[in-house]
Every structure is written in structure tokens, then in C-alpha cells.
Design an enzyme around this catalytic site. Structure first.
Site, PDB file in Angstrom:
ATOM      1  N   HIS A 125       0.317  -1.111  -0.235  1.00  0.00           N
ATOM      2  CA  HIS A 125      -0.203   0.091  -0.129  1.00  0.00           C
ATOM      3  C   HIS A 125       0.678   1.460  -0.561  1.00  0.00           C
ATOM      4  O   HIS A 125       0.190   2.585  -0.278  1.00  0.00           O
ATOM      5  CB  HIS A 125      -0.986   0.420   1.402  1.00  0.00           C
ATOM      6  CG  HIS A 125      -2.048  -0.894   1.368  1.00  0.00           C
ATOM      7  ND1 HIS A 125      -2.678  -1.175   0.175  1.00  0.00           N
ATOM      8  CD2 HIS A 125      -2.319  -2.273   1.637  1.00  0.00           C
ATOM      9  CE1 HIS A 125      -4.105  -1.923   0.069  1.00  0.00           C
ATOM     10  NE2 HIS A 125      -3.408  -2.560   1.870  1.00  0.00           N
ATOM     11  N   ASP A 162      -2.516 -10.168  -2.626  1.00  0.00           N
ATOM     12  CA  ASP A 162      -3.529  -9.822  -1.570  1.00  0.00           C
ATOM     13  C   ASP A 162      -4.775  -9.510  -1.371  1.00  0.00           C
ATOM     14  O   ASP A 162      -4.549  -9.346  -2.496  1.00  0.00           O
ATOM     15  CB  ASP A 162      -2.088  -8.862  -0.879  1.00  0.00           C
ATOM     16  CG  ASP A 162      -2.973  -8.301   0.319  1.00  0.00           C
ATOM     17  OD1 ASP A 162      -2.297  -8.724   1.387  1.00  0.00           O
ATOM     18  OD2 ASP A 162      -3.919  -7.490   0.524  1.00  0.00           O
ATOM     19  N   HIS A 164      -6.218  -6.989  -0.566  1.00  0.00           N
ATOM     20  CA  HIS A 164      -6.319  -5.371  -1.041  1.00  0.00           C
ATOM     21  C   HIS A 164      -5.914  -5.439  -2.246  1.00  0.00           C
ATOM     22  O   HIS A 164      -5.072  -5.723  -2.663  1.00  0.00           O
ATOM     23  CB  HIS A 164      -5.777  -4.502   0.366  1.00  0.00           C
ATOM     24  CG  HIS A 164      -6.884  -5.226   1.394  1.00  0.00           C
ATOM     25  ND1 HIS A 164      -6.139  -6.273   2.797  1.00  0.00           N
ATOM     26  CD2 HIS A 164      -7.933  -4.443   1.728  1.00  0.00           C
ATOM     27  CE1 HIS A 164      -7.181  -5.983   3.056  1.00  0.00           C
ATOM     28  NE2 HIS A 164      -7.613  -5.664   3.561  1.00  0.00           N
ATOM     29  N   ASP A 249      -4.553 -12.970   3.042  1.00  0.00           N
ATOM     30  CA  ASP A 249      -6.071 -12.612   3.562  1.00  0.00           C
ATOM     31  C   ASP A 249      -7.205 -12.269   2.958  1.00  0.00           C
ATOM     32  O   ASP A 249      -8.589 -12.123   2.788  1.00  0.00           O
ATOM     33  CB  ASP A 249      -5.999 -10.109   3.922  1.00  0.00           C
ATOM     34  CG  ASP A 249      -5.215 -10.193   3.203  1.00  0.00           C
ATOM     35  OD1 ASP A 249      -5.171 -10.498   2.138  1.00  0.00           O
ATOM     36  OD2 ASP A 249      -4.822  -8.581   3.764  1.00  0.00           O
TER      37      ASP A 249
END
Ligand SMILES: [Zn+2]
Length: 340
Positions: A125, A162, A164, A249
Site C-alpha cells: 500500500h 493480497d 486488498h 487475507d
């Protein structure tokens, strides 16, 4: 083939964000599981700190200095999700440095074909000039730039599974064809980027492939997107190195999202990646990102390394083409420089 290598460092336990899902126990859970399996044959190496030049290949000095100063002052909040302590500075330096050292091992002349970088904080991120989403420096981007700057590898595939969107990695390479960035992520979900139409700009047009998936997507969707979209796009691209932003995740037990990938799904995705790498004759580096249910994280990561570091050679796994992959392929064939 030389033994696969795993980079880690005890400083990963010193990054203390307080009560937080991205906690030191994540590393302990993974390492306990790997130790119980005799590290799956991976040779362990202690990660060096990233050098200033390695960080500045991705981030401006003011971003690096800001994190250093905040940590030196005892820590504090960068945003609502992103908190640092005094020990976060060393942890972040080794997290980026481990990813860079892994690339040196993979692209040096030691014959290492598979590597892993197991640190926190995660990185995908972190944008060029902004820490966010538990991430301080973009470790996988530092690794990709290391491949170019130190080893002359001008094309790197980054697969981000991931749950996200890897907005930071996208940000770093959005206007460049030096990285083919492929991200599978739940949508809608934090951080809100990663729409299908975000495909890159300028010379980078077509070298960002976003594959948003709905809540509830499981192995059939994720594995098909890797095998039927990422793998052919990557073969057309011809990378000299494959990096995986490996978060766990999307697992059905994870508390931060609502996808339904299983331990076996991670093994299947790793099989696709290893088969792709073997077919292209290029090495693979696995960089840890998120994953917040300790058991799922440890099992998913172990499943990944068991396949990725296995003796091979690997053929592609048998995966049925999922409608999400069919739709993604149709989009790419309409406009991608790789599959058009
Ligand atoms: Zn995540």
C-alpha cells in the site's frame, strides 16, 4: 538447483503499532509453522538493512526522512491505520532490505531459483510519497527496482494476490512497462483503487492488470485468474524475474475481508506461479504482505513455500476457467498490448 533461500530478521518483531491486526505474532506464527517443517528446505539468511539508494529508487528523500524522524521521536500515527513505534524504523529497513537481498540471491550467480522475504511491516500500500495501510516502504517495488538497477533486468512480473488492491505498487509503476503489475483483490474494499479500467498510462499503458473480484470469491475465481489471465499475459510479457506480493487475507478465515480462498487455493496459485517460472526459466521471489488470522496466515504461507520451493519441474495445475477469468480475458484481448 541451489536450495531456496528465506530472508528474515528479528527486527520484524520490534515494529509495535499497539493493538492492531498487523502484529508481531504474524511473523512468529509463520516461523513456528515453518520451523516445524524444517523450513521446507529453505536456507535461512538474516536480512540486511535496505540502503538509502535502494529506498530512494522508489521513494523521495522527504518520505524516508519523515518516517525516520517519527520513529526516532518515539513513534506515532501516520494515518488511522498506520502507526509506528521507535522500532519500526529498523523493521522497515530490514523489510525492504530483505526483499532487495532476496533479488540479489535470485539474480546473482549462485543458482538460487526461489526466494522468500518474511518481514513486517508489509509494503504494497505504500505509494511513492505516502505511507498508508500498515505499509511504510514498498518492499516489492524496492525489490523490482533492485532487479533493474543492480542486475539489468528490465522486465519484472509482480503478481499481488493480497485481498486488498496493491495501490502503492501500482502507483510506483503506473507509467512504466518495467513492471507488469497484476492484482487480484476484493471489490469494493480498502483502499478503493484497482478498478478494471486502471490499466496504466503513457509507456505503462496495458502493463497494469487489475482483477477486482466480488466478496465471497474463492479458489475457483482466484486460481483461474492466476492460471488463465496472469500466466498467459506474463508469457507474452517475458519477465526476467517473478515477484509475488503474497498476502493471505483472501483466506476464508481472515477477519479483514470476505473472500473464501483455502490453504489448497494458495498451493494451486503457487503451482501456477512455479510452472510459469519454470516455463520461462526465471526465478521467483515471494514477498509477504497481509494476512491477519494467524492460523490461516501460517498455513497459507507454508503451502505457498512448499510448492514454490519444491523440486519440480512443475506443470500448470488443472483449473477450470472461471467466468471472472473469461471476462478479464475479453477485456484484455480488446485492448492489451500483451493479449490483444
Ligand atoms: Zn491485505
Amino acid at each position: 538447483m541451489a536450495a531456496p533461500v528465506l530472508f528474515h530478521h528479528p527486527s520484524s518483531l520490534e515494529h509495535d503499532p499497539g493493538p492492531h491486526p498487523e502484529r508481531p505474532a504474524r511473523i512468529t506464527a509463520i516461523e513456528t509453522a515453518l520451523a516445524a517443517r524444517d523450513w521446507l528446505g529453505f536456507e535461512r539468511r538474516e536480512s540486511p538493512e535496505a540502503t538509502r539508494a535502494q529506498l530512494e529508487a522508489v521513494h523521495p528523500a522527504r518520505h524516508i526522512n519523515g518516517i525516520q524522524e517519527l520513529c526516532a521521536a518515539g513513534g506515532g500515527m501516520i494515518d488511522q491505520d498506520t502507526v509506528v513505534s521507535e522500532g519500526s524504523w529498523g523493521a522497515a529497513l530490514h523489510s525492504a532490505g530483505g526483499a532487495a537481498a532476496m533479488v540479489d540471491a535470485l539474480l546473482g550467480d549462485g543458482g538460487v531459483r526461489v526466494g522468500a522475504s518474511v518481514h513486517r511491516p508489509p509494503g504494497h500500500h505504500a505509494e511513492v510519497g505516502r505511507a498508508m495501510g500498515f505499509c511504510l516502504f514498498n518492499n516489492v517495488a524496492v525489490a523490482a527496482r533492485r532487479a533493474r538497477d543492480e542486475h539489468g533486468v528490465g522486465r519484472v512480473l509482480v503478481l499481488d494476490w493480497d485481498v486488498h488492491h496493491g495501490n502503492g505498487t501500482q502507483d510506483v509503476f503506473y507509467d512504466s512497462d518495467e513492471v507488469l503489475f497484476c492484482s487480484i483483490h476484493e471489490w469494493p474494499l480498502y483502499p478503493g483503487t484497482g478498478a478494471e479500467g486502471e490499466t496504466g498510462t503513457g509507456p505503462g499503458e496495458g502493463f497494469t492488470i487489475n482483477m477486482p473480484v466480488p466478496s465471497g470469491t474463492g479458489d475457483d475465481g482466484f486460481c483461474s485468474l492466476v492460471e488463465h489471465v496472469v500466466a498467459p499475459a506474463a508469457r507474452a510479457y517475458g519477465p526476467g524475474l517473478i515477484l509475488v506480493s503474497a498476502g493471505y487475507d483472501a483466506h476464508h478465515d481472515d477477519p479483514l475481508a470476505s473472500c473464501r480462498v483455502t490453504d489448497g487455493g494458495y498451493a494451486t496459485m503457487a503451482t501456477s506461479v512455479r510452472a510459469l517460472a519454470d516455463g520461462l526459466g526465471v526465478p521467483v521471489g515471494i514477498v509477504l504482505e497481509g494476512g491477519y488470522e494467524l492460523g490461516a496466515l501460517a498455513r497459507g504461507f507454508t503451502a505457498t513455500l512448499e510448492v514454490a520451493g519444491g523440486p519440480g519441474p512443475f506443470g500448470a495445475p488443472s483449473v477450470e476457467e472461471h467466468p471472472l477469468a473469461t471476462a478479464a480475458l475479453e477485456r484484455l484481448r480488446a485492448g492489451s498490448p500483451l493479449l490483444g
